[in-house]
Scaffold this active site. Structure first.
Site, PDB file in Angstrom:
ATOM      1  CG  ASP A 285      -0.402  -0.261   2.505  1.00 40.94           C
ATOM      2  OD1 ASP A 285       0.815  -0.508   2.577  1.00 40.94           O
ATOM      3  OD2 ASP A 285      -1.140  -0.230   3.503  1.00 40.94           O
TER       4      ASP A 285
HETATM    5  C1  LAN Z   1       3.888  -1.129  10.052  1.00 35.20           C
HETATM    6  C2  LAN Z   1       3.650   0.300   9.819  1.00 35.20           C
HETATM    7  C3  LAN Z   1       2.971   0.629   8.526  1.00 35.20           C
HETATM    8  C4  LAN Z   1       2.008  -0.449   8.083  1.00 35.20           C
HETATM    9  C5  LAN Z   1       1.020   0.016   6.981  1.00 35.20           C
HETATM   10  C6  LAN Z   1       1.676   0.621   5.759  1.00 35.20           C
HETATM   11  C7  LAN Z   1       0.095   1.080   7.560  1.00 35.20           C
HETATM   12  C8  LAN Z   1       0.170  -1.176   6.603  1.00 35.20           C
HETATM   13  O1  LAN Z   1      -0.872  -0.800   5.745  1.00 35.20           O
HETATM   14  C9  LAN Z   1       1.014  -2.333   6.128  1.00 35.20           C
HETATM   15  C10 LAN Z   1       1.946  -2.799   7.236  1.00 35.20           C
HETATM   16  C11 LAN Z   1       2.857  -1.690   7.791  1.00 35.20           C
HETATM   17  C12 LAN Z   1       3.978  -1.461   6.810  1.00 35.20           C
HETATM   18  C13 LAN Z   1       3.507  -2.096   9.120  1.00 35.20           C
HETATM   19  C14 LAN Z   1       3.825  -3.508   9.404  1.00 35.20           C
HETATM   20  C15 LAN Z   1       4.291  -3.861  10.833  1.00 35.20           C
HETATM   21  C16 LAN Z   1       5.160  -2.782  11.445  1.00 35.20           C
HETATM   22  C17 LAN Z   1       6.401  -2.625  10.580  1.00 35.20           C
HETATM   23  C18 LAN Z   1       4.349  -1.487  11.432  1.00 35.20           C
HETATM   24  C19 LAN Z   1       3.069  -1.554  12.246  1.00 35.20           C
HETATM   25  C20 LAN Z   1       5.265  -0.553  12.186  1.00 35.20           C
HETATM   26  C21 LAN Z   1       5.898  -1.434  13.275  1.00 35.20           C
HETATM   27  C22 LAN Z   1       5.579  -2.893  12.922  1.00 35.20           C
HETATM   28  C23 LAN Z   1       6.736  -3.830  13.287  1.00 35.20           C
HETATM   29  C24 LAN Z   1       6.305  -5.269  13.094  1.00 35.20           C
HETATM   30  C25 LAN Z   1       7.170  -3.541  14.722  1.00 35.20           C
HETATM   31  C26 LAN Z   1       8.212  -4.435  15.254  1.00 35.20           C
HETATM   32  C27 LAN Z   1       7.566  -5.485  16.035  1.00 35.20           C
HETATM   33  C28 LAN Z   1       7.600  -6.776  15.749  1.00 35.20           C
HETATM   34  C29 LAN Z   1       6.493  -7.625  16.205  1.00 35.20           C
HETATM   35  C30 LAN Z   1       8.678  -7.398  14.968  1.00 35.20           C
END
Ligand code: LAN
Length: 728
Positions: free
Chosen positions: A457
């Site tokens: 996205d």
């Molecule tokens: C994010 C942040 C952005 C988010 C969107 C773009 C909003 C979404 O539509 C797709 C997934 C994504 C890219 C996403 C995936 C998981 C993330 C990277 C996070 C929520 C930010 C932090 C998280 C990450 C997994 C945190 C570290 C923790 C672990 C459990 C490894």
């Protein structure tokens, strides 16, 4: 190793521990964020504090009051007049991306065991952040800033505070320790906590379920092969398996000996570690281990009792190679801060303190550290640069604000286009197949190009922003040529799953059955990629806008992808008409996306029962004051959880949803608009309200820029929408 002692830490952390006039956000290399504390008068004079610094530090920005808004459009205009001041010189919008409370402990514990330090000011402000974020009633910490105290949050942040330099007899430590002990002490910490405490040598590796690196030696066709796991889960478990495999342990010292006493309710030396492998405090438990996982752990435990498990060395070399690939591909930031800090400890273990890996890892820690008004936190990624910039540019163009007579918005949009162009990834990663990566050519990432991961996205919203800026405005040039737009289209099409839905970073590679071996008790649905209504919508709307301007490229594929996506969206609509959101809170967020998709397919309120049901769902949640408000508990429980207070961001989402649906009754839209306008401050901004985002069902994360992008977007669109209703 001991860090230099700090002066006594005040018990009250409301006033800064450092001089806030000396903090500066440095923006470099495509949107990289580093907060500096200026030490000399000379630096201080050369580098004045700007509005971006002041805003995020919570200092007065002294921006002027604006003429009060008369209608939605002038409110949107005022909103952007404020928000354009927060644009960095390079064209992107910077911002905080905090919320999770297990990231700072990774940074602090990992740095400590690898012998890295922080500046005095960083330490002080991290301490202050933790003091400010301790739950006022019991002094503990949760898994995220709005969550109740858990063993995971409390034990890890307690250790962080002690390492950072807070005395065990500080009132905050006494209170937090009391809560930890009331919750049963650190033997009940979830597995990721058991892991970090073992690395710190305040927990025994025998108390951890096995994480054998040998999994990477299994044949790749096996359904459980880790290359099929969700990219975040595999990025975390690769370095974890290395550190488990070598049983990494910090050297014992006075602090470690003392922590062994402080963290537990029982005598450390008498703890029966293997008996506690599956002890998890009830308050922490979100996803309990399945019986199958427990059996697997028992078998793997027997394997571990061989002195040197036979394939260990070969497996360690393979996972170490994967760690190096990841570091090289992301300039030592890794995909997110959890794996970043684990990789850092692995590289330190194998290569020591001399050399490139140590130096780069040391420096790149700062990309995640963010100064805010309440102190210094660690962000969920190295920022949300692309995400925030893509939304606000679309909002400004769609609202008709991009062609302002004073030209300041034009300038802002040109700078944004310039930044977005530079942010596009133009090649596939190194070690592409050998590192199990998805293609990146043509993609946009969530944060910066350097981090370098495709997100479905983000590619879509990046592409939409480029198309809006290049095709709708008279004064911009085509900085991104057609071939690169086509590359983005190819990447998006490569991400659609057979069921029609689009996931986050990759295709779903494994079966959902893998969820039975989810070892992380605090997160749900983390083992594989799943399709999401949000990602699916962004992708098909981007494809359709692309097609409008470039009808000759893969038209049939786009049409087919859209049809399949719509049938996926139909299949996941809930009986009450809503959709469940996985990345924003929650039903309001996903329903907005899904209704945009359905509108693209010609399904609107007038013609579609599905849309009518969705609109009924939304209007039934509108609050007395005209706003909408949902809490993160919706994501946790799967049922709509009403917030006590309406939220501007969710009101903007709900109104946008009704607009996409072409809802015929103007009243809910007007009431929502009025609520958002009533919360606008005299300088055009909005105050921060509750947390906006979520991940893995159980951890909230903040998107503070949403209070600008979605409000401005909604107000602009609502203005035009209400006018169109009037004239029809
Ligand atoms: C994010 C942040 C952005 C988010 C969107 C773009 C909003 C979404 O539509 C797709 C997934 C994504 C890219 C996403 C995936 C998981 C993330 C990277 C996070 C929520 C930010 C932090 C998280 C990450 C997994 C945190 C570290 C923790 C672990 C459990 C490894």
């Amino acid at each position: 190793m001991a860090w230099a002692p700090l002066d006594d830490i005040p018990a009250n952390a409301s006033a800064p521990f450092t001089d806030y006039a000396k903090w500066r956000l440095e923006v470099s290399d495509g949107g990289r964020h580093i907060w500096h504390y200026l030490c000399t008068d000379e630096e201080y004079e050369r580098w004045p504090q700007n509005t971006v610094d002041k805003y995020w530090l919570g200092l007065p920005t002294n921006l002027p009051d604006l003429p009060p808004a008369e209608d939605a459009l002038s409110a949107a205009r005022n909103g952007f007049r404020f928000y354009r001041n927060l644009q960095s010189d390079d064209g992107h919008w910077a911002g905080e991306f905090g919320g999770p409370m297990f990231l700072l402990p990774g940074l602090v514990l990992g740095s400590y065991v690898a012998g890295m330090t922080f500046t005095r000011e960083e330490r002080l402000e991290m301490i202050r952040y933790l003091l400010n974020r301790a739950n006022p009633d019991d002094g503990g910490w949760g898994i995220h800033t709005e969550g109740c105290s858990t063993v995971f949050g409390t034990a890890l942040n307690y250790c962080s505070m002690r390492i950072l330099g807070v005395d065990a007899e500080h009132p905050a430590m006494i209170k937090a320790r009391g809560t930890l002990h009331k919750l049963g002490g650190a033997t009940g910490i979830p597995s990721w906590g058991k892991f970090w405490l073992s690395v710190l040598n305040v927990h025994d590796w025998d108390g951890c379920n096995p994480i054998p690196p040998e999994l990477w030696l299994l044949p790749e066709w096996l359904p459980v092969h880790p290359s099929k796991w969700w990219v975040h889960t595999r990025s975390v478990y690769i370095p974890m398996s290395y550190l488990y495999g070598v049983r990494f342990q910090a050297e014992e010292n006075d602090l470690i000996l003392s922590l062994r006493k402080e963290l537990y309710v029982e005598d450390y030396d008498k703890i029966d570690w293997p008996a506690h492998r599956n002890s998890i405090a009830p308050v922490d438990l979100f996803a309990p281990h399945s019986a199958l996982l427990k059996s697997c752990d028992a078998i793997l435990g027997a394997y571990e009792s061989c002195n040197l498990p036979p394939a260990r060395n070969i497996a360690l070399s393979r996972v170490y190679q994967l760690i190096c690939f990841e570091d090289e591909n992301t300039s030592y930031q890794s995909i997110a801060p959890v794996s970043k800090m684990l990789n850092l400890v692995c590289r330190f273990h194998k290569e020591g303190r001399d050399g490139e890996a140590f130096r780069m890892h040391d420096a790149r820690r700062r990309d995640f550290m963010w100064m805010g008004e309440d102190g210094m936190r660690v962000c969920g990624t190295n920022g949300s640069q692309l995400w925030d910039t893509a939304f606000i540019t679309q909002a400004v163009v769609e609202g008709g604000l991009a062609e302002d007579p004073e030209g300041e918005n034009c300038e802002s949009m040109m700078k944004a286009l310039d930044w977005l162009e530079k942010c596009q990834i133009q090649n596939n990663p190194c070690h592409y197949e050998n590192a199990y990566r998805h293609r990146t050519k043509g993609a946009w990432p969530f944060s910066t190009k350097e981090q370098g991961y495709t997100v479905s996205d983000c590619t879509a919203e990046g592409l939409k922003a480029i198309l809006y800026l290049q095709e709708h405005l008279t004064y911009t040039s085509k900085l991104v040529p057609e071939q690169r737009l086509r590359d983005a289209v190819d990447t998006m099409l490569s991400m659609q799953n057979p069921g029609g839905g689009v996931a986050s970073f990759e295709l779903a590679r494994g079966s959902a059955l893998l969820e039975v071996i989810n070892p992380a008790e605090v997160f749900g649905d983390i083992m594989i990629e799943y399709p999401y209504p949000e990602c699916t919508t962004s992708v098909i709307t981007a494809l359709s806008i692309f097609r409008k301007y470039y009808p000759h490229y893969r038209g049939e594929d786009i049409e087919d992808a859209t049809k399949r996506a719509i049938s996926y969206l139909h299949s996941v609509q809930r009986p009450d008409g809503s959709w469940y959101g996985s990345w924003g809170i929650c039903f309001t967020y996903a329903t907005m996306f899904a209704l945009e998709s359905l509108a693209l397919n010609g399904e609107t309120f007038g013609s579609s029962e599905r849309v009518q049901k969705a609109c009924q769902f939304l209007t039934s949640k509108q609050m007395e004051d005209g706003g909408w408000g949902e809490t993160y508990m919706s994501c946790v429980t799967g049922e709509y959880a009403q917030h006590q207070k309406s939220q501007v961001v969710q009101t903007a989402w709900a109104v946008l949803a009704l607009i996409y649906a072409e809802y015929s009754n103007r009243e809910p839209v007007e009431k929502g608009v009025r609520l958002v306008m009533s919360r606008q401050l005299p300088d055009g901004s909005w105050a921060q309200e509750s947390i906006e985002g979520i991940f893995n069902k159980n951890c909230a994360i903040s998107y503070p820029n949403f209070k600008f992008s979605f409000t401005i977007w909604m107000l602009g669109k609502a203005h035009h929408y209400l006018r169109s209703l009037k004239s029809s």
